[in-house]
Design a protein around this motif. Structure first.
Motif, PDB file in Angstrom:
ATOM      1  N   ALA A  66      -1.719 -13.607  -8.979  1.00  0.00           N
ATOM      2  CA  ALA A  66      -0.524 -12.585  -8.783  1.00  0.00           C
ATOM      3  C   ALA A  66      -1.255 -11.249  -8.310  1.00  0.00           C
ATOM      4  O   ALA A  66      -2.464 -10.963  -8.581  1.00  0.00           O
ATOM      5  CB  ALA A  66       0.250 -12.416 -10.004  1.00  0.00           C
ATOM      6  N   ILE A  67      -0.647 -10.573  -7.386  1.00  0.00           N
ATOM      7  CA  ILE A  67      -0.839  -9.211  -7.141  1.00  0.00           C
ATOM      8  C   ILE A  67       0.097  -8.088  -7.574  1.00  0.00           C
ATOM      9  O   ILE A  67       1.383  -8.413  -7.241  1.00  0.00           O
ATOM     10  CB  ILE A  67      -1.106  -9.254  -5.461  1.00  0.00           C
ATOM     11  CG1 ILE A  67      -2.345 -10.184  -4.894  1.00  0.00           C
ATOM     12  CG2 ILE A  67      -1.203  -7.665  -4.898  1.00  0.00           C
ATOM     13  CD1 ILE A  67      -2.120 -10.470  -3.385  1.00  0.00           C
ATOM     14  N   ASP A  68      -0.309  -7.251  -8.124  1.00  0.00           N
ATOM     15  CA  ASP A  68       0.890  -6.159  -8.616  1.00  0.00           C
ATOM     16  C   ASP A  68       0.965  -5.278  -7.208  1.00  0.00           C
ATOM     17  O   ASP A  68       0.469  -4.565  -6.449  1.00  0.00           O
ATOM     18  CB  ASP A  68       0.135  -5.071  -9.580  1.00  0.00           C
ATOM     19  CG  ASP A  68       1.407  -4.337 -10.012  1.00  0.00           C
ATOM     20  OD1 ASP A  68       1.996  -4.688 -11.010  1.00  0.00           O
ATOM     21  OD2 ASP A  68       1.605  -3.343  -9.566  1.00  0.00           O
ATOM     22  N   VAL A  69       2.466  -5.612  -7.043  1.00  0.00           N
ATOM     23  CA  VAL A  69       2.993  -4.783  -5.549  1.00  0.00           C
ATOM     24  C   VAL A  69       2.940  -3.038  -5.472  1.00  0.00           C
ATOM     25  O   VAL A  69       2.537  -2.859  -4.571  1.00  0.00           O
ATOM     26  CB  VAL A  69       4.343  -5.545  -5.210  1.00  0.00           C
ATOM     27  CG1 VAL A  69       4.862  -4.939  -4.109  1.00  0.00           C
ATOM     28  CG2 VAL A  69       4.266  -6.973  -4.866  1.00  0.00           C
ATOM     29  N   HIS A  70       3.303  -2.649  -6.682  1.00  0.00           N
ATOM     30  CA  HIS A  70       3.464  -1.624  -6.647  1.00  0.00           C
ATOM     31  C   HIS A  70       2.012  -0.713  -6.499  1.00  0.00           C
ATOM     32  O   HIS A  70       1.634  -0.020  -5.584  1.00  0.00           O
ATOM     33  CB  HIS A  70       3.779  -0.813  -7.930  1.00  0.00           C
ATOM     34  CG  HIS A  70       4.301   0.638  -7.951  1.00  0.00           C
ATOM     35  ND1 HIS A  70       5.278   1.257  -7.257  1.00  0.00           N
ATOM     36  CD2 HIS A  70       3.752   1.547  -8.727  1.00  0.00           C
ATOM     37  CE1 HIS A  70       5.061   2.680  -7.517  1.00  0.00           C
ATOM     38  NE2 HIS A  70       4.112   2.826  -8.360  1.00  0.00           N
ATOM     39  N   ARG A  71       0.848  -1.193  -7.013  1.00  0.00           N
ATOM     40  CA  ARG A  71      -0.485  -0.969  -6.924  1.00  0.00           C
ATOM     41  C   ARG A  71      -1.022  -1.132  -5.755  1.00  0.00           C
ATOM     42  O   ARG A  71      -1.736  -0.400  -5.193  1.00  0.00           O
ATOM     43  CB  ARG A  71      -1.270  -1.512  -8.084  1.00  0.00           C
ATOM     44  CG  ARG A  71      -1.148  -0.623  -9.590  1.00  0.00           C
ATOM     45  CD  ARG A  71      -2.065  -1.283 -10.502  1.00  0.00           C
ATOM     46  NE  ARG A  71      -1.377  -1.297 -11.875  1.00  0.00           N
ATOM     47  CZ  ARG A  71      -1.155  -2.237 -12.633  1.00  0.00           C
ATOM     48  NH1 ARG A  71      -1.267  -3.610 -12.036  1.00  0.00           N
ATOM     49  NH2 ARG A  71      -0.422  -2.314 -13.878  1.00  0.00           N
ATOM     50  N   ALA A  72      -0.800  -2.286  -5.193  1.00  0.00           N
ATOM     51  CA  ALA A  72      -1.556  -2.612  -4.031  1.00  0.00           C
ATOM     52  C   ALA A  72      -0.999  -2.029  -2.840  1.00  0.00           C
ATOM     53  O   ALA A  72      -1.520  -1.898  -1.798  1.00  0.00           O
ATOM     54  CB  ALA A  72      -1.402  -4.147  -3.908  1.00  0.00           C
ATOM     55  N   SER A  73       0.287  -1.662  -2.922  1.00  0.00           N
ATOM     56  CA  SER A  73       1.110  -0.908  -1.834  1.00  0.00           C
ATOM     57  C   SER A  73       0.820   0.397  -1.844  1.00  0.00           C
ATOM     58  O   SER A  73       1.554   1.262  -1.164  1.00  0.00           O
ATOM     59  CB  SER A  73       2.505  -1.343  -1.529  1.00  0.00           C
ATOM     60  OG  SER A  73       3.279  -1.068  -2.746  1.00  0.00           O
ATOM     61  N   ASP A  74       0.010   0.929  -2.906  1.00  0.00           N
ATOM     62  CA  ASP A  74      -0.301   2.505  -2.984  1.00  0.00           C
ATOM     63  C   ASP A  74       1.141   3.239  -3.305  1.00  0.00           C
ATOM     64  O   ASP A  74       1.518   4.177  -2.775  1.00  0.00           O
ATOM     65  CB  ASP A  74      -0.939   3.304  -2.166  1.00  0.00           C
ATOM     66  CG  ASP A  74      -2.349   2.801  -1.901  1.00  0.00           C
ATOM     67  OD1 ASP A  74      -3.081   2.521  -2.728  1.00  0.00           O
ATOM     68  OD2 ASP A  74      -2.769   2.701  -0.861  1.00  0.00           O
ATOM     69  N   GLY A  75       2.097   2.300  -4.027  1.00  0.00           N
ATOM     70  CA  GLY A  75       3.400   2.912  -4.354  1.00  0.00           C
ATOM     71  C   GLY A  75       4.620   2.794  -3.411  1.00  0.00           C
ATOM     72  O   GLY A  75       5.709   3.428  -3.671  1.00  0.00           O
ATOM     73  N   ARG A  76       4.293   2.069  -2.269  1.00  0.00           N
ATOM     74  CA  ARG A  76       5.323   1.867  -1.351  1.00  0.00           C
ATOM     75  C   ARG A  76       6.517   1.082  -1.873  1.00  0.00           C
ATOM     76  O   ARG A  76       7.652   1.320  -1.705  1.00  0.00           O
ATOM     77  CB  ARG A  76       4.683   1.320   0.176  1.00  0.00           C
ATOM     78  CG  ARG A  76       5.955   1.435   1.228  1.00  0.00           C
ATOM     79  CD  ARG A  76       5.429   1.033   2.344  1.00  0.00           C
ATOM     80  NE  ARG A  76       6.406   1.116   3.440  1.00  0.00           N
ATOM     81  CZ  ARG A  76       6.335   0.027   4.237  1.00  0.00           C
ATOM     82  NH1 ARG A  76       5.419  -0.687   4.668  1.00  0.00           N
ATOM     83  NH2 ARG A  76       7.436   0.016   5.170  1.00  0.00           N
ATOM     84  N   PHE A  77       6.187  -0.029  -2.439  1.00  0.00           N
ATOM     85  CA  PHE A  77       7.015  -1.106  -2.963  1.00  0.00           C
ATOM     86  C   PHE A  77       6.888  -1.009  -4.619  1.00  0.00           C
ATOM     87  O   PHE A  77       5.734  -0.837  -5.023  1.00  0.00           O
ATOM     88  CB  PHE A  77       6.825  -2.130  -2.321  1.00  0.00           C
ATOM     89  CG  PHE A  77       6.891  -2.345  -0.931  1.00  0.00           C
ATOM     90  CD1 PHE A  77       8.000  -2.447  -0.276  1.00  0.00           C
ATOM     91  CD2 PHE A  77       5.777  -2.413  -0.093  1.00  0.00           C
ATOM     92  CE1 PHE A  77       7.999  -2.284   1.140  1.00  0.00           C
ATOM     93  CE2 PHE A  77       5.765  -2.624   1.179  1.00  0.00           C
ATOM     94  CZ  PHE A  77       6.894  -2.507   1.790  1.00  0.00           C
ATOM     95  N   GLY A  78       8.003  -1.298  -5.146  1.00  0.00           N
ATOM     96  CA  GLY A  78       8.030  -1.577  -6.743  1.00  0.00           C
ATOM     97  C   GLY A  78       7.778  -0.377  -7.538  1.00  0.00           C
ATOM     98  O   GLY A  78       8.074   0.780  -6.959  1.00  0.00           O
TER      99      GLY A  78
END
Ligand code: ZN
Length: 279
Positions: free
Chosen positions: A18-30
């Motif tokens: 799994a990849i945490d979407v919020h962290r991996a997108s620098d807050g763009r998603f999630g």
């Protein structure tokens, strides 16, 4: 794209984990799993870039991929052979009820049996991706974000207690609408109108069918419902169950304490629930 609700946060699922979407997108998603539907197309595009290393996880941490749908539609008698085993005619218009939102649950867990008449119903669940109002059948799949597996647990005595019967309450006890383990975007399916669906109880196959046998297909349901109501991103459609439910047996087979129900949909995964309470 394959997404999930991991510890209450939106996660992208890859073969590695799994990849945490919020962290991996620098807050763009999630991080809220419901935020996936704010801009589904942008999330799809972002997910294709393999945004971060994936980490292995325990599937017991998964919650429902759509934890707070605004509306939940469910369709009765939507497979020909299931209508036959229920002793009812095949519907000429979709038979629509709701599973109240408090019945939503995750893909792994226990279900407290409220009675000795609880039955199983594997169902493909379509998740709306963009607002749909008077959508043509040909445009319907473009309004669906993806598909997940659902189990429409049903208390048959309560469901059939009145005359005429009403379906919604008997299918809405806590835990009666588990979904998951992942939400899989429509583009991942070779043919989204022909998907295998199955239920086992204590490893014995009880339901094993394909969505190509649906009376009303996903596009037909989206077109029909959207002629009447507005469908919103994140709304769920439980598309109905095939033959093999416990009610179809003589005498009926119902769930009891300790039994394990596994609900599987091809290309999505398996839900696993242990029944508790009634003997
Ligand atoms: Zn059902």
């Amino acid at each position: 794209m394959r997404i999930a609700n991991l510890d209450g946060r939106l996660a992208l699922i890859t073969p590695e984990g799994a990849i945490d979407v919020h962290r991996a997108s620098d807050g763009r998603f999630g991080p809220d799993p419901m935020s996936a539907f704010d801009d589904w197309d942008a999330l799809l595009e972002w997910s294709a870039s393999t945004p971060a290393p994936a980490e292995p996880f325990d599937p017991a941490r998964l919650g429902p991929p759509v934890p707070r749908p605004r509306q939940i539609f469910a369709i009765g008698l939507n497979y020909v052979r299931h209508a036959a085993e229920s002793g009812l005619p095949v519907p000429t218009v979709p038979l629509v009820f709701t599973k109240f939102a408090s019945s939503i649950a995750g893909p792994i867990g226990e279900v407290a049996l409220p009675s000795s008449s609880v039955d199983w119903e594997v169902e493909l669940v379509a998740v709306i991706g963009r607002e749909a109002r008077e959508v043509a059948e040909a445009d319907a799949w473009a309004h669906v974000a993806g598909l997940t597996a659902g189990q429409d647990f049903s208390d048959r005595l309560l469901q059939n207690a009145g005359s005429p019967p009403q379906f919604s309450l008997g299918k809405s006890y806590p835990g009666f609408a588990p979904i998951g383990p992942h939400l899989v975007s429509v583009d991942e399916f070779a043919d989204p109108d022909d998907i295998g669906v199955a239920t086992t109880v204590d490893s014995e196959v009880r339901q094993d069918s394909r969505t190509s046998d649906l009376v009303f297909s996903v596009p037909q349901l989206v077109a029909y419902l959207s002629r009447i109501v507005t469908l919103f991103p994140g709304d769920l459609i439980f598309t109905g169950t095939p033959e093999g439910v416990g009610l179809g047996h003589t005498p009926p087979l119902y769930l009891s304490d300790g039994q394990v129900v596994e609900t599987s949909i091809e290309g999505i995964g398996t839900l696993r629930h242990v029944m508790r309470g009634q003997r």
